[in-house]
Design a protein around this motif. Structure first.
Motif, PDB file in Angstrom:
ATOM      1  N   GLU A 217      46.885  48.527  39.610  1.00  0.00           N
ATOM      2  CA  GLU A 217      45.576  47.888  39.458  1.00  0.00           C
ATOM      3  C   GLU A 217      45.743  46.422  39.045  1.00  0.00           C
ATOM      4  O   GLU A 217      45.019  45.542  39.517  1.00  0.00           O
ATOM      5  CB  GLU A 217      44.725  48.637  38.422  1.00  0.00           C
ATOM      6  CG  GLU A 217      44.250  50.007  38.871  1.00  0.00           C
ATOM      7  CD  GLU A 217      43.106  49.949  39.872  1.00  0.00           C
ATOM      8  OE1 GLU A 217      42.728  48.836  40.304  1.00  0.00           O
ATOM      9  OE2 GLU A 217      42.603  51.026  40.248  1.00  0.00           O
ATOM     10  N   GLU A 218      46.703  46.175  38.151  1.00  0.00           N
ATOM     11  CA  GLU A 218      46.991  44.792  37.759  1.00  0.00           C
ATOM     12  C   GLU A 218      47.490  43.988  38.964  1.00  0.00           C
ATOM     13  O   GLU A 218      47.112  42.830  39.168  1.00  0.00           O
ATOM     14  CB  GLU A 218      48.044  44.762  36.647  1.00  0.00           C
ATOM     15  CG  GLU A 218      47.575  45.316  35.327  1.00  0.00           C
ATOM     16  CD  GLU A 218      46.567  44.428  34.631  1.00  0.00           C
ATOM     17  OE1 GLU A 218      46.599  43.197  34.831  1.00  0.00           O
ATOM     18  OE2 GLU A 218      45.732  44.965  33.877  1.00  0.00           O
ATOM     19  N   ALA A 219      48.342  44.621  39.763  1.00  0.00           N
ATOM     20  CA  ALA A 219      48.851  43.942  40.955  1.00  0.00           C
ATOM     21  C   ALA A 219      47.721  43.674  41.947  1.00  0.00           C
ATOM     22  O   ALA A 219      47.696  42.618  42.599  1.00  0.00           O
ATOM     23  CB  ALA A 219      49.949  44.781  41.607  1.00  0.00           C
ATOM     24  N   ALA A 220      46.772  44.609  42.059  1.00  0.00           N
ATOM     25  CA  ALA A 220      45.627  44.405  42.944  1.00  0.00           C
ATOM     26  C   ALA A 220      44.781  43.223  42.472  1.00  0.00           C
ATOM     27  O   ALA A 220      44.305  42.416  43.290  1.00  0.00           O
ATOM     28  CB  ALA A 220      44.786  45.681  43.002  1.00  0.00           C
ATOM     29  N   ASP A 221      44.592  43.117  41.158  1.00  0.00           N
ATOM     30  CA  ASP A 221      43.863  41.966  40.615  1.00  0.00           C
ATOM     31  C   ASP A 221      44.567  40.663  40.969  1.00  0.00           C
ATOM     32  O   ASP A 221      43.926  39.648  41.270  1.00  0.00           O
ATOM     33  CB  ASP A 221      43.746  42.081  39.091  1.00  0.00           C
ATOM     34  CG  ASP A 221      42.809  43.196  38.655  1.00  0.00           C
ATOM     35  OD1 ASP A 221      42.011  43.675  39.489  1.00  0.00           O
ATOM     36  OD2 ASP A 221      42.875  43.579  37.476  1.00  0.00           O
ATOM     37  N   THR A 222      45.898  40.698  40.927  1.00  0.00           N
ATOM     38  CA  THR A 222      46.676  39.509  41.246  1.00  0.00           C
ATOM     39  C   THR A 222      46.520  39.141  42.717  1.00  0.00           C
ATOM     40  O   THR A 222      46.402  37.957  43.068  1.00  0.00           O
ATOM     41  CB  THR A 222      48.161  39.739  40.905  1.00  0.00           C
ATOM     42  OG1 THR A 222      48.267  40.112  39.528  1.00  0.00           O
ATOM     43  CG2 THR A 222      48.979  38.474  41.129  1.00  0.00           C
ATOM     44  N   LEU A 223      46.512  40.137  43.598  1.00  0.00           N
ATOM     45  CA  LEU A 223      46.271  39.877  45.014  1.00  0.00           C
ATOM     46  C   LEU A 223      44.888  39.265  45.219  1.00  0.00           C
ATOM     47  O   LEU A 223      44.728  38.282  45.960  1.00  0.00           O
ATOM     48  CB  LEU A 223      46.380  41.175  45.818  1.00  0.00           C
ATOM     49  CG  LEU A 223      47.779  41.755  46.052  1.00  0.00           C
ATOM     50  CD1 LEU A 223      47.661  43.066  46.833  1.00  0.00           C
ATOM     51  CD2 LEU A 223      48.661  40.778  46.804  1.00  0.00           C
ATOM     52  N   ALA A 224      43.888  39.858  44.590  1.00  0.00           N
ATOM     53  CA  ALA A 224      42.515  39.368  44.758  1.00  0.00           C
ATOM     54  C   ALA A 224      42.391  37.925  44.283  1.00  0.00           C
ATOM     55  O   ALA A 224      41.710  37.110  44.916  1.00  0.00           O
ATOM     56  CB  ALA A 224      41.545  40.276  44.000  1.00  0.00           C
ATOM     57  N   ALA A 225      43.055  37.602  43.171  1.00  0.00           N
ATOM     58  CA  ALA A 225      42.997  36.240  42.643  1.00  0.00           C
ATOM     59  C   ALA A 225      43.637  35.243  43.599  1.00  0.00           C
ATOM     60  O   ALA A 225      43.291  34.048  43.581  1.00  0.00           O
ATOM     61  CB  ALA A 225      43.690  36.182  41.277  1.00  0.00           C
ATOM     62  N   ALA A 226      44.558  35.719  44.429  1.00  0.00           N
ATOM     63  CA  ALA A 226      45.223  34.851  45.401  1.00  0.00           C
ATOM     64  C   ALA A 226      44.510  34.835  46.748  1.00  0.00           C
ATOM     65  O   ALA A 226      44.997  34.235  47.713  1.00  0.00           O
ATOM     66  CB  ALA A 226      46.670  35.305  45.596  1.00  0.00           C
ATOM     67  N   GLY A 227      43.356  35.525  46.828  1.00  0.00           N
ATOM     68  CA  GLY A 227      42.622  35.575  48.076  1.00  0.00           C
ATOM     69  C   GLY A 227      43.175  36.580  49.063  1.00  0.00           C
ATOM     70  O   GLY A 227      42.833  36.563  50.243  1.00  0.00           O
ATOM     71  N   LEU A 228      44.041  37.483  48.588  1.00  0.00           N
ATOM     72  CA  LEU A 228      44.651  38.501  49.445  1.00  0.00           C
ATOM     73  C   LEU A 228      43.943  39.840  49.241  1.00  0.00           C
ATOM     74  O   LEU A 228      43.432  40.111  48.155  1.00  0.00           O
ATOM     75  CB  LEU A 228      46.143  38.633  49.121  1.00  0.00           C
ATOM     76  CG  LEU A 228      46.981  37.387  49.409  1.00  0.00           C
ATOM     77  CD1 LEU A 228      48.354  37.513  48.780  1.00  0.00           C
ATOM     78  CD2 LEU A 228      47.105  37.175  50.914  1.00  0.00           C
ATOM     79  N   PRO A 229      43.930  40.707  50.255  1.00  0.00           N
ATOM     80  CA  PRO A 229      43.188  41.969  50.126  1.00  0.00           C
ATOM     81  C   PRO A 229      43.854  42.942  49.153  1.00  0.00           C
ATOM     82  O   PRO A 229      45.029  43.278  49.326  1.00  0.00           O
ATOM     83  CB  PRO A 229      43.187  42.534  51.556  1.00  0.00           C
ATOM     84  CG  PRO A 229      44.346  41.864  52.240  1.00  0.00           C
ATOM     85  CD  PRO A 229      44.485  40.516  51.617  1.00  0.00           C
ATOM     86  N   PRO A 230      43.116  43.423  48.149  1.00  0.00           N
ATOM     87  CA  PRO A 230      43.701  44.314  47.139  1.00  0.00           C
ATOM     88  C   PRO A 230      43.514  45.795  47.441  1.00  0.00           C
ATOM     89  O   PRO A 230      43.993  46.645  46.691  1.00  0.00           O
ATOM     90  CB  PRO A 230      42.913  43.941  45.883  1.00  0.00           C
ATOM     91  CG  PRO A 230      41.543  43.619  46.406  1.00  0.00           C
ATOM     92  CD  PRO A 230      41.757  42.991  47.770  1.00  0.00           C
ATOM     93  N   GLU A 231      42.819  46.124  48.532  1.00  0.00           N
ATOM     94  CA  GLU A 231      42.390  47.512  48.734  1.00  0.00           C
ATOM     95  C   GLU A 231      43.547  48.499  48.833  1.00  0.00           C
ATOM     96  O   GLU A 231      43.453  49.629  48.347  1.00  0.00           O
ATOM     97  CB  GLU A 231      41.518  47.617  49.994  1.00  0.00           C
ATOM     98  CG  GLU A 231      40.149  46.972  49.864  1.00  0.00           C
ATOM     99  CD  GLU A 231      40.183  45.468  50.085  1.00  0.00           C
ATOM    100  OE1 GLU A 231      39.150  44.818  49.865  1.00  0.00           O
ATOM    101  OE2 GLU A 231      41.261  44.946  50.484  1.00  0.00           O
ATOM    102  N   MET A 232      44.656  48.109  49.467  1.00  0.00           N
ATOM    103  CA  MET A 232      45.774  49.039  49.631  1.00  0.00           C
ATOM    104  C   MET A 232      46.340  49.456  48.267  1.00  0.00           C
ATOM    105  O   MET A 232      46.624  50.638  48.025  1.00  0.00           O
ATOM    106  CB  MET A 232      46.879  48.416  50.486  1.00  0.00           C
ATOM    107  CG  MET A 232      48.070  49.354  50.700  1.00  0.00           C
ATOM    108  SD  MET A 232      49.355  48.636  51.739  1.00  0.00           S
ATOM    109  CE  MET A 232      48.517  48.619  53.330  1.00  0.00           C
ATOM    110  N   LEU A 233      46.481  48.492  47.367  1.00  0.00           N
ATOM    111  CA  LEU A 233      47.033  48.824  46.057  1.00  0.00           C
ATOM    112  C   LEU A 233      46.035  49.628  45.228  1.00  0.00           C
ATOM    113  O   LEU A 233      46.422  50.518  44.465  1.00  0.00           O
ATOM    114  CB  LEU A 233      47.445  47.560  45.313  1.00  0.00           C
ATOM    115  CG  LEU A 233      48.571  46.741  45.949  1.00  0.00           C
ATOM    116  CD1 LEU A 233      49.100  45.713  44.960  1.00  0.00           C
ATOM    117  CD2 LEU A 233      49.715  47.632  46.416  1.00  0.00           C
ATOM    118  N   ARG A 234      44.747  49.329  45.370  1.00  0.00           N
ATOM    119  CA  ARG A 234      43.754  50.108  44.623  1.00  0.00           C
ATOM    120  C   ARG A 234      43.742  51.558  45.120  1.00  0.00           C
ATOM    121  O   ARG A 234      43.577  52.498  44.337  1.00  0.00           O
ATOM    122  CB  ARG A 234      42.369  49.489  44.769  1.00  0.00           C
ATOM    123  CG  ARG A 234      42.261  48.102  44.160  1.00  0.00           C
ATOM    124  CD  ARG A 234      40.869  47.777  43.675  1.00  0.00           C
ATOM    125  NE  ARG A 234      40.723  46.365  43.375  1.00  0.00           N
ATOM    126  CZ  ARG A 234      41.191  45.770  42.281  1.00  0.00           C
ATOM    127  NH1 ARG A 234      41.852  46.487  41.379  1.00  0.00           N
ATOM    128  NH2 ARG A 234      41.006  44.476  42.087  1.00  0.00           N
TER     129      ARG A 234
END
Length: 279
Positions: free
Chosen positions: A232-249
């Protein structure tokens, strides 16, 4: 320089082993008994850590404090340390996003020096040699390097910018942990149709494939309670970079099906797959 006193928050499987390595170059390694489980106490005793009754005592006596706890409580723990007015080196070594690390740093600065840390690898026991990546003020990272010199914990400094170590940790975790989840899903699907052995034969023809290691699925299940929040933390990091977080979530959601298997070392492959299919 005199050997420092090191405090560990808290002695989980990784924290206790890392703290034991720090003991090689520290005059003492402390841990706080308040609110901790019998399992934590047993680990601390096994690794020769010195108990103290309360957090203020640990903070008063420690020159360096290493925070290695579940990601969800990292900020609350940092707040507790900040409220006490800790003045040493605080190593934020949890698997949290760079953004959270950067929120934590001002809580303790300027009284304390903040070092961003990220452990990549397994706990330093039975020949394992994880790397503790560090970023932050040069004098502070040098002190942490000195604590682990000659031990099973290798250190590597990434620079002076807080957040770099956290970013590297989560970038690696994004691949490594999600890959293990995908293996469980693939083997579970194949088992449902009676082709799990054939799947393993296909995977074994490829080198370095997690899919050829289904025996790791029970270990993944036992660690899911820690791995899910980390993703979930990694997904937040992806989202903050403008990258899609859905796979990690989605991977984190899958891991949540195993939360009741926390640290179950007796779990079998069949047990783990059954729990995944019928949580």
């Amino acid at each position: 320089m005199d050997q420092p006193i090191v405090g560990i928050l808290h002695p989980g499987s990784m924290g206790a082993a890392v703290a034991a390595c720090a003991a090689a170059n520290a005059s003492e390694v402390l841990w706080c008994e308040a609110g901790r489980s019998a399992a934590s106490a047993a680990r601390a005793a096994e690794f020769g850590l010195t108990p103290v009754a309360r957090l203020p005592e640990l903070l008063d006596r420690s020159d360096i404090v290493i925070s290695l706890c579940p990601p969800a409580v990292a900020e609350d723990l940092a707040h507790d340390v900040a409220e006490h007015g800790f003045t040493g080196v605080y190593v934020e070594a949890n698997a949290i996003s760079p953004e959270r690390t950067k929120r934590i740093a001002p809580l303790l600065e300027p009284d304390a020096a903040i070092v961003d840390g990220g452990v990549v690898g397994s706990p330093p026991v039975r020949g394992k040699t994880p790397v503790l990546y560090l970023s932050g003020p040069a004098d502070a990272t040098a002190r942490i390097e000195a604590v682990f010199v000659g031990t099973a914990v290798q250190t590597e400094v990434l620079g002076t910018e807080v957040g770099k170590a956290s970013a590297l940790k989560l970038a690696y975790a994004s691949f490594q942990k999600t890959s293990r989840v995908l293996v469980a899903l693939a083997v579970g699907m194949a088992r449902e149709h009676g082709v799990d052995q054939e799947l393993l034969e296909v995977a074994s023809r490829r080198t370095d494939s997690y899919l050829a290691e289904p025996e790791y699925i029970p270990k993944t299940a036992a660690r899911a309670w820690r791995w899910g929040p980390e993703l979930e933390e990694a997904a937040d990091t992806l989202a903050a970079a403008g990258l899609p977080p859905e796979m990690l979530r989605a991977a984190a959601s899958t891991l949540a099906r195993w939360n009741d298997a926390k640290d179950d070392g007796k779990l079998t492959l069949t047990d783990a797959l059954d729990r995944l299919a019928q949580p």
